[in-house]
Design a protein around this motif. Structure first.
Motif, mmCIF file in Angstrom:
data_model
loop_
_atom_site.group_PDB
_atom_site.id
_atom_site.type_symbol
_atom_site.label_atom_id
_atom_site.label_comp_id
_atom_site.label_asym_id
_atom_site.label_seq_id
_atom_site.Cartn_x
_atom_site.Cartn_y
_atom_site.Cartn_z
ATOM 1 N N VAL A 266 0.831 -1.207 0.000
ATOM 2 C CA VAL A 266 0.000 0.000 0.000
ATOM 3 C C VAL A 266 0.865 1.256 0.000
ATOM 4 O O VAL A 266 0.582 2.231 -0.712
ATOM 5 N N ILE A 267 1.937 1.245 0.783
ATOM 6 C CA ILE A 267 2.828 2.409 0.843
ATOM 7 C C ILE A 267 3.477 2.669 -0.516
ATOM 8 O O ILE A 267 3.535 3.814 -0.983
ATOM 9 N N VAL A 268 3.972 1.597 -1.161
ATOM 10 C CA VAL A 268 4.573 1.764 -2.481
ATOM 11 C C VAL A 268 3.533 2.291 -3.466
ATOM 12 O O VAL A 268 3.808 3.191 -4.270
ATOM 13 N N GLY A 269 2.315 1.745 -3.403
ATOM 14 C CA GLY A 269 1.250 2.223 -4.279
ATOM 15 C C GLY A 269 0.939 3.690 -4.064
ATOM 16 O O GLY A 269 0.765 4.459 -5.024
ATOM 17 N N ALA A 270 0.880 4.109 -2.804
ATOM 18 C CA ALA A 270 0.599 5.515 -2.500
ATOM 19 C C ALA A 270 1.714 6.420 -3.016
ATOM 20 O O ALA A 270 1.453 7.509 -3.570
ATOM 21 N N MET A 271 2.965 5.988 -2.846
ATOM 22 C CA MET A 271 4.089 6.782 -3.339
ATOM 23 C C MET A 271 4.047 6.924 -4.854
ATOM 24 O O MET A 271 4.339 7.992 -5.407
ATOM 25 N N LEU A 272 3.678 5.838 -5.544
ATOM 26 C CA LEU A 272 3.587 5.897 -7.000
ATOM 27 C C LEU A 272 2.505 6.872 -7.444
ATOM 28 O O LEU A 272 2.700 7.638 -8.400
ATOM 29 N N ILE A 273 1.365 6.844 -6.781
ATOM 30 C CA ILE A 273 0.296 7.790 -7.125
ATOM 31 C C ILE A 273 0.793 9.225 -6.987
ATOM 32 O O ILE A 273 0.611 10.065 -7.879
ATOM 33 N N GLY A 274 1.443 9.505 -5.860
ATOM 34 C CA GLY A 274 1.934 10.859 -5.620
ATOM 35 C C GLY A 274 3.004 11.270 -6.603
ATOM 36 O O GLY A 274 2.949 12.364 -7.196
#
Length: 410
Positions: A266-274
């Motif tokens: 989830v953290i990696v996914g959130a960073m990618l979105i940002g």
């Protein structure tokens, strides 16, 4: 021409490393630098050119491929039906397998196999790299358990470490990648380059640090027995400096590692979105103001660097842009950019870029590592923050050196 660029690439990396250590260049451990370079070249040839090495690397990659198939069954059971046939979801297909790989790491940790592996490989490395046992163990531990969680294993000795030691430990954490995320990389770039980078980056780290940050190792400071579990990682994230590792039962451990793996995904996914959204905005603004996007501008800036490393001039612009993207965002964003243009790149360029991208060397890692250390020891966390830019500098040189080594083998 390949060998000329190899020499130019080495000269560039070594020169930049010396530039970062201009005040104490006389203390550089030349013997260990040359010794490690020979070993790394031999390992690169073995992994990428010998039949036995190719078979071993291929077997490792195939093994991870099979694990990803198992992970896919769990993902399909929970999320099946969300995608139509032929559709692709980065979160479901690339990030969700991290949960399963995290579980496997937890099991190996629970049966005490990982500590044996860490100590065994670390003991061998300490004999050839000119670093201390602590630094050698830390490099292996970072690769297996992750750049943040790794510091829990040494939390009790953090107060006794000086700035040079802290720089080495943080740099090895930033220059490697954790095993839990390797499967995700293998779905984005050629698996054999992921495997090669895992090994080469470790040796490149020791070479660069022997030039950039030389010091006499102190083996009176010994590493604790690395028995990291997911509850310890949770305590790290919450900033609990007084947490004492406790033995869990097997199923409790499974639950903890499942949640830890999901959190990473989830953290990696959130960073990618940002990051991807921010890059899109910056590209729009640059195009409106200058007639070219931000990544093209960065490609021009990194063009000379890519050419010196041995990437053909016709491909150096694209390669430079991808390298810069990795530095200012993260390796996932850069890997996705590489995937879009990989069909038009030569095998040599593709191999060099792939190896360059397999590390945590980017600006966002400063906060991750500094935060992890600060949760355990505020003073040392502040120290890491102070040399954060130098940390990215050294870790990027590690990635460049590994790419140069691979370039001469392709």
């Amino acid at each position: 021409m390949v060998y000329l660029h190899f020499v130019l690439g080495l000269a560039l990396v070594f020169g930049l490393a010396l530039l970062g250590n201009i005040k104490s260049w006389r203390s550089v451990k030349v013997r260990y630098v040359l010794q490690l370079l020979v070993v790394e070249l031999a390992l690169a040839w073995f992994m990428l050119n010998s039949q036995v090495g190719l078979a071993i690397v291929g077997g490792f990659a195939d093994g991870f491929g099979k694990l990803l198939e198992f992970a896919g069954q769990g993902t399909d059971f929970v999320f099946g039906g969300l995608l139509n046939d032929g559709q692709f979801s980065f979160f479901l297909k690339v990030l969700m397998p991290i949960v399963f790989i995290s579980v496997l790491i937890g099991i190996l940790q629970y049966v005490r196999l990982l500590p044996l592996i860490i100590r065994g490989i670390g003991s061998v490395l300490a004999r050839i790299n000119g670093m201390g046992k602590l630094e050698s163990f830390n490099a292996v531990s970072s690769m297996i358990v992750g750049q943040s969680e790794n510091f829990i294993a040494i939390k009790n000795i953090l107060p006794h470490l000086n700035e040079k030691q802290m720089y080495t430990l943080a740099a090895t954490a930033m220059s490697t990648v954790s095993m839990s995320i390797v499967g995700a990389y293998m779905q984005m770039i050629e698996p054999r380059y992921v495997v090669a980078a895992l090994v080469l980056n470790m040796f490149s780290t020791f070479i660069v640090l022997n030039i950039l940050n030389p010091y006499q190792p102190d083996d009176s400071v010994t590493l604790q027995k690395p028995e990291l579990d997911a509850k310890d990682a949770e305590a790290l994230a919450e900033g609990d400096q007084h947490h004492t590792p406790a033995r869990e039962n097997f199923f409790e451990m499974l639950g903890e590692y499942i949640m830890a793996g999901f959190s990473v995904a989830v953290i990696v996914g959130a960073m990618l979105i940002g990051f991807i959204s921010l890059i899109a905005l910056i590209n729009y603004l640059f195009t409106a103001l200058f007639g070219m996007n931000f990544q093209t501008v960065m490609g021009y800036l990194f063009y000379p660097l890519a050419w010196v490393l041995g990437i053909p001039a016709a491909e150096a612009m694209q390669a430079g842009s991808i390298m810069a993207t990795k530095l200012v965002t993260n390796e996932f964003v850069a890997m996705m950019d590489l995937g879009k243009v990989s069909a038009g790149l030569s095998a040599r360029t593709l191999g060099m870029l792939s190896v360059f991208l397999v590390s945590f060397a980017n600006f966002s890692s400063i906060g991750i590592i500094a935060g992890a250390v600060k949760a355990l020891n505020p003073a040392k966390g502040n120290m890491v923050s102070r040399f954060g830019l130098r940390l990215v500098y050294g870790s990027t040189l590690v990635s460049l050196l590994s790419a140069v080594i691979v370039g001469v083998m392709l």
